[in-house]
Enzyme design. Structure first.
Site, PDB file in Angstrom:
ATOM      1  N   ASP A  10      31.552  32.908  -7.817  1.00 53.76           N
ATOM      2  CA  ASP A  10      31.520  33.020  -9.020  1.00 53.76           C
ATOM      3  C   ASP A  10      31.387  34.541  -9.394  1.00 53.76           C
ATOM      4  OD1 ASP A  10      30.677  32.029 -11.794  1.00 53.76           O
ATOM      5  OD2 ASP A  10      28.535  33.045 -11.787  1.00 53.76           O
ATOM      6  N   LEU A  11      31.568  34.667 -10.793  1.00 54.40           N
ATOM      7  CA  LEU A  11      32.927  36.023 -10.714  1.00 54.40           C
ATOM      8  C   LEU A  11      31.077  36.854 -12.025  1.00 54.40           C
ATOM      9  CD1 LEU A  11      34.663  38.040 -11.629  1.00 54.40           C
ATOM     10  CD2 LEU A  11      35.190  37.135 -13.465  1.00 54.40           C
ATOM     11  N   ASP A  12      30.725  35.814 -13.099  1.00 56.17           N
ATOM     12  CA  ASP A  12      29.733  36.493 -14.069  1.00 56.17           C
ATOM     13  C   ASP A  12      29.199  36.401 -13.813  1.00 56.17           C
ATOM     14  OD1 ASP A  12      32.504  36.617 -16.352  1.00 56.17           O
ATOM     15  OD2 ASP A  12      32.219  34.460 -15.940  1.00 56.17           O
ATOM     16  N   THR A  18      29.399  40.435 -16.479  1.00 57.11           N
ATOM     17  CA  THR A  18      30.174  40.238 -17.985  1.00 57.11           C
ATOM     18  C   THR A  18      29.567  39.686 -18.430  1.00 57.11           C
ATOM     19  OG1 THR A  18      31.187  39.565 -15.898  1.00 57.11           O
ATOM     20  CG2 THR A  18      32.517  40.866 -17.139  1.00 57.11           C
ATOM     21  N   LYS A  46      25.339  30.224 -18.911  1.00 54.01           N
ATOM     22  CA  LYS A  46      25.444  30.792 -17.857  1.00 54.01           C
ATOM     23  C   LYS A  46      26.315  30.189 -16.804  1.00 54.01           C
ATOM     24  CE  LYS A  46      22.944  35.319 -17.648  1.00 54.01           C
ATOM     25  NZ  LYS A  46      21.848  35.846 -16.385  1.00 54.01           N
ATOM     26  N   SER A 115      35.407  30.499 -10.424  1.00 56.91           N
ATOM     27  CA  SER A 115      34.433  30.565 -11.656  1.00 56.91           C
ATOM     28  C   SER A 115      34.615  29.744 -12.864  1.00 56.91           C
ATOM     29  CB  SER A 115      34.906  31.957 -11.860  1.00 56.91           C
ATOM     30  OG  SER A 115      34.743  32.329 -13.367  1.00 56.91           O
ATOM     31  N   ALA A 116      33.936  29.489 -14.060  1.00 52.95           N
ATOM     32  CA  ALA A 116      34.239  28.593 -15.186  1.00 52.95           C
ATOM     33  C   ALA A 116      35.171  29.615 -16.108  1.00 52.95           C
ATOM     34  CB  ALA A 116      33.484  28.771 -15.785  1.00 52.95           C
ATOM     35  N   LYS A 146      31.057  23.324 -14.603  1.00 56.33           N
ATOM     36  CA  LYS A 146      29.957  23.236 -14.188  1.00 56.33           C
ATOM     37  C   LYS A 146      28.645  22.475 -14.321  1.00 56.33           C
ATOM     38  CE  LYS A 146      31.461  27.785 -11.101  1.00 56.33           C
ATOM     39  NZ  LYS A 146      31.298  29.776 -11.253  1.00 56.33           N
ATOM     40  N   GLU A 170      25.859  32.302  -6.001  1.00 59.33           N
ATOM     41  CA  GLU A 170      25.704  31.729  -8.287  1.00 59.33           C
ATOM     42  C   GLU A 170      24.706  32.764  -8.599  1.00 59.33           C
ATOM     43  OE1 GLU A 170      26.336  30.317 -10.416  1.00 59.33           O
ATOM     44  OE2 GLU A 170      28.729  29.503  -9.989  1.00 59.33           O
ATOM     45  N   ASP A 171      24.932  32.997 -10.097  1.00 56.58           N
ATOM     46  CA  ASP A 171      23.447  33.440 -11.133  1.00 56.58           C
ATOM     47  C   ASP A 171      23.023  32.807 -11.902  1.00 56.58           C
ATOM     48  OD1 ASP A 171      26.333  33.629 -12.386  1.00 56.58           O
ATOM     49  OD2 ASP A 171      24.961  35.392 -13.890  1.00 56.58           O
TER      50      ASP A 171
HETATM   51  C1  BG6 Z   1      31.459  32.075 -17.120  1.00 57.71           C
HETATM   52  C2  BG6 Z   1      30.431  32.558 -17.411  1.00 57.71           C
HETATM   53  O1  BG6 Z   1      31.316  31.897 -16.264  1.00 57.71           O
HETATM   54  O2  BG6 Z   1      32.531  31.653 -17.229  1.00 57.71           O
HETATM   55  C3  BG6 Z   1      29.932  31.356 -19.106  1.00 57.71           C
HETATM   56  O3  BG6 Z   1      29.156  32.285 -16.742  1.00 57.71           O
HETATM   57  C4  BG6 Z   1      32.020  31.462 -19.585  1.00 57.71           C
HETATM   58  O4  BG6 Z   1      29.521  32.396 -19.926  1.00 57.71           O
HETATM   59  C5  BG6 Z   1      32.695  30.765 -19.079  1.00 57.71           C
HETATM   60  O5  BG6 Z   1      31.445  31.235 -20.995  1.00 57.71           O
HETATM   61  C6  BG6 Z   1      34.105  30.809 -19.474  1.00 57.71           C
HETATM   62  O6  BG6 Z   1      34.228  31.844 -19.451  1.00 57.71           O
HETATM   63  P1  BG6 Z   1      36.209  32.432 -20.596  1.00 57.71           P
HETATM   64  O7  BG6 Z   1      35.930  33.883 -19.846  1.00 57.71           O
HETATM   65  O8  BG6 Z   1      37.292  31.473 -19.866  1.00 57.71           O
HETATM   66  O9  BG6 Z   1      35.563  32.163 -21.914  1.00 57.71           O
HETATM   67 MG    MG Z   2      27.919  33.803 -13.655  1.00 59.34          MG
END
Ligand code: BG6
Ligand code: MG
Length: 220
Positions: A10-12, A18, A46, A115-116, A146, A170-171
């Protein structure tokens, strides 16, 4: 421990902090319709995509937006978020992440992003970590948020690896659930109570001993 042939990150909140910037931007959005977004609320955002996040906040705030205003609110939130992240540099990769990616490259273990976020490629570019990933699955390629397993199943497919041979980092509770729904092993990073469905728990990647990875990829 089962061995793993591929790693999916996962990224964030896993590669870079972030998650905090998303929180600040959503807090600003929420306050525009009189709702005070708390850290506890944010835990439930998240890993969740942009549209579902706004729907959830509106539900908590007991507020409605016309479709056009809803779409504009998403654009405004993202513009605010982009301003906050534009100062990200290589220094912002979370501790231990570049070393882990470099180890996996040396061991020729395939790596994907799951990542989402639609901003994921931009953030990896700021961090100069793009070359470590053989596949990028982000919010632009998935339609289901997710805990749906889509993002991780697409990651496994892009790497040419079976889901059961992947390990996910994952966090978020939604992300841990998504990985389990994909039939993958999961390392939960953060609060073990929130991430109780994960197979392994650590506070962050910095806390994971090298032996853990060596056992996972059967090199010990
Ligand atoms: C996820 C984050 O990785 O991405 C969420 O944990 C975030 O908080 C989601 O809303 C969507 O991100 P973005 O950058 O497309 O708005
Ligand atoms: Mg995350």
């Amino acid at each position: 421990m089962k061995t793993a042939q591929a790693f999916i990150f996962d990224l964030d909140g896993v590669i870079v902090d972030t998650a905090h910037y998303h929180f600040l931007s959503w807090k600003k959005t929420a306050s525009s319709f009189g709702y005070h977004l708390t850290e506890a609320d944010n835990e439930q955002l998240k890993g969740v995509n942009r549209v579902v996040s706004l729907e959830r906040i509106l539900e908590w705030a007991n507020h409605r937006l016309e479709p056009a205003v809803f779409d504009q609110t998403l654009i405004d939130k993202n513009e605010d978020y982009l301003k906050r992240i534009q100062s990200i540099t290589t220094e912002d990769a979370l501790e231990g992440v570049p070393e882990l990616l470099s180890f996996l490259r040396q061991e020729e273990i395939p790596v994907a992003l799951g990542s989402a976020s639609k901003n994921a490629p931009l953030i990896l570019k700021y961090l100069e970590l793009l070359p470590y990933f053989q596949a990028l699955i982000d919010g632009n390629q998935v339609s289901k948020s997710k805990p749906d397993p889509e993002v991780f199943l697409k990651g496994a497919e892009a790497l040419g690896v079976e889901p059961q041979d992947c390990i996910v980092f994952e966090d978020a509770a939604a992300g841990v659930a998504a990985a389990k729904n994909a039939g993958m092993q999961v390392v939960g990073l953060g609060d073990a109570e929130v991430l109780d469905a994960a197979d392994f728990h650590f506070k962050s990647i910095a806390e994971i001993p090298m032996d853990f990875y060596k056992q996972l990829i059967n090199r010990s």
